[in-house]
Design an enzyme around this catalytic site. Structure first.
Site, mmCIF file in Angstrom:
data_model
loop_
_atom_site.group_PDB
_atom_site.id
_atom_site.type_symbol
_atom_site.label_atom_id
_atom_site.label_comp_id
_atom_site.label_asym_id
_atom_site.label_seq_id
_atom_site.Cartn_x
_atom_site.Cartn_y
_atom_site.Cartn_z
ATOM 1 C CG ASP A 11 6.247 67.816 -31.881
ATOM 2 O OD1 ASP A 11 6.419 68.218 -30.717
ATOM 3 O OD2 ASP A 11 7.189 67.646 -32.676
ATOM 4 C CB SER A 12 6.656 72.406 -31.274
ATOM 5 O OG SER A 12 7.780 71.548 -31.282
ATOM 6 C CB CYS A 74 5.095 68.593 -27.905
ATOM 7 S SG CYS A 74 6.063 70.076 -27.539
ATOM 8 C CD GLU A 158 13.518 70.058 -37.694
ATOM 9 O OE1 GLU A 158 13.773 71.041 -38.416
ATOM 10 O OE2 GLU A 158 12.537 70.003 -36.926
ATOM 11 C CB CYS A 190 13.525 66.226 -27.310
ATOM 12 S SG CYS A 190 13.185 67.153 -28.840
ATOM 13 C CG HIS A 192 13.448 66.765 -33.330
ATOM 14 N ND1 HIS A 192 12.366 67.484 -32.881
ATOM 15 C CD2 HIS A 192 13.608 67.096 -34.642
ATOM 16 C CE1 HIS A 192 11.896 68.226 -33.871
ATOM 17 N NE2 HIS A 192 12.629 67.998 -34.947
#
Length: 272
Positions: A11-12, A74, A158, A190, A192
């Site tokens: 993933d990024s 990702c 995050e 996404c 996240h």
């Protein structure tokens, strides 16, 4: 490679750990080698050319660990560079985020009205729209897609603010147009975003089904790849210092992360 070879996931940055969590929930005996490109995150605001170059380099790094399968955790890479990963991986199977999520959306939607939220690059690529339309056409169905970029969801996840008043306000702002479109299904495009699932569900209402792209992609792992290891050891690679990754990663996964190494790219990847 053998059944005991690791599943490679990249993933990024940190968000792909939500996919790792789903993999380990479904396949607890699997060994994972994870790469988070934390020095170059986010991918969602980069040019397509840059994302495709990063995808090549990330895949080459995982190939050094002889994975039996690569999961592209990702959505941005899945949207604009999955072909690069597949070409670089050769005969090694590759699973992206988009097609599994679209199949699931079409399976559960009753109205054919599907929302998609993701990064700016994912939404701009229209990869979900295109895939949904293709699969709907194959099944002789009608589908209408409504997309919205939600970039602030990433820092909220995050920072651990997924249950905060700020997260609720941002979600209401972002999701207003999706609600107005009267969708009955929403793809979390996404990795996240599953961290914010409770807030998103609250804002969307109980009648809208949320699809975690990482969860449905994890179901694509073939039984023939399953390992019999009873105590698999996982490895985590990052391209920036590991401290932030470890702090946030432990919160995402709910377990302690020990085996984290930093790598740098100097014509090739090197452990430092």
């Amino acid at each position: 490679m053998s059944s005991t070879s690791p599943i490679g996931v990249f993933d990024s940055g940190i968000g792909g750990l939500t996919v790792v969590k789903e993999i380990l929930s479904l396949h607890p005996n699997e060994r994972i080698i994870y790469f988070g490109d934390t020095a170059r995150v986010p991918y969602g605001s980069k040019s397509i050319e840059t994302v495709r170059r990063y995808a090549l380099e990330d895949t080459e790094l995982l190939l050094e660990h002889s994975p039996k399968l690569i999961i592209v955790a990702c959505n941005t890479v899945s949207a604009v560079a999955l072909d690069v990963v597949k070409m670089t991986a050769g005969e090694i199977p590759v699973i992206g985020m988009i097609e599994p999520a679209c199949r699931e959306a079409l399976r559960i939607t009753k109205s054919g009205r599907v929302g998609v939220i993701g990064t700016e690059a994912t939404v701009a690529s229209k990869a979900y729209d295109t895939q949904l339309a293709f699969l709907a056409n194959e099944g002789a169905r009608a589908v209408a897609t409504f997309s919205k970029a939600c970039p602030l969801f990433v820092p909220l996840a995050e920072e651990g603010w997924e249950n905060s008043a700020a997260a609720e306000l941002v979600a209401k702002e972002y999701l207003g147009s999706i609600i107005e479109a009267n969708v009955d299904t929403l793809i979390l495009g996404c990795t996240h975003y599953p961290v914010l699932r409770k807030i998103i569900q609250s804002v969307m209402g109980p009648n809208v089904s949320l699809i975690n792209s990482g969860e449905v992609a994890s179901r694509e792992i073939l039984l023939s790849t399953i390992s019999n290891s009873s105590s698999p050891e996982h490895s985590y690679l990052v391209s920036d210092t590991p401290q932030k990754f470890q702090t946030i990663g432990e919160r995402f996964l709910g377990v302690q992360l020990d085996n984290i190494k930093q790598v740098i790219f100097e014509e090739t990847w090197k452990v430092v």
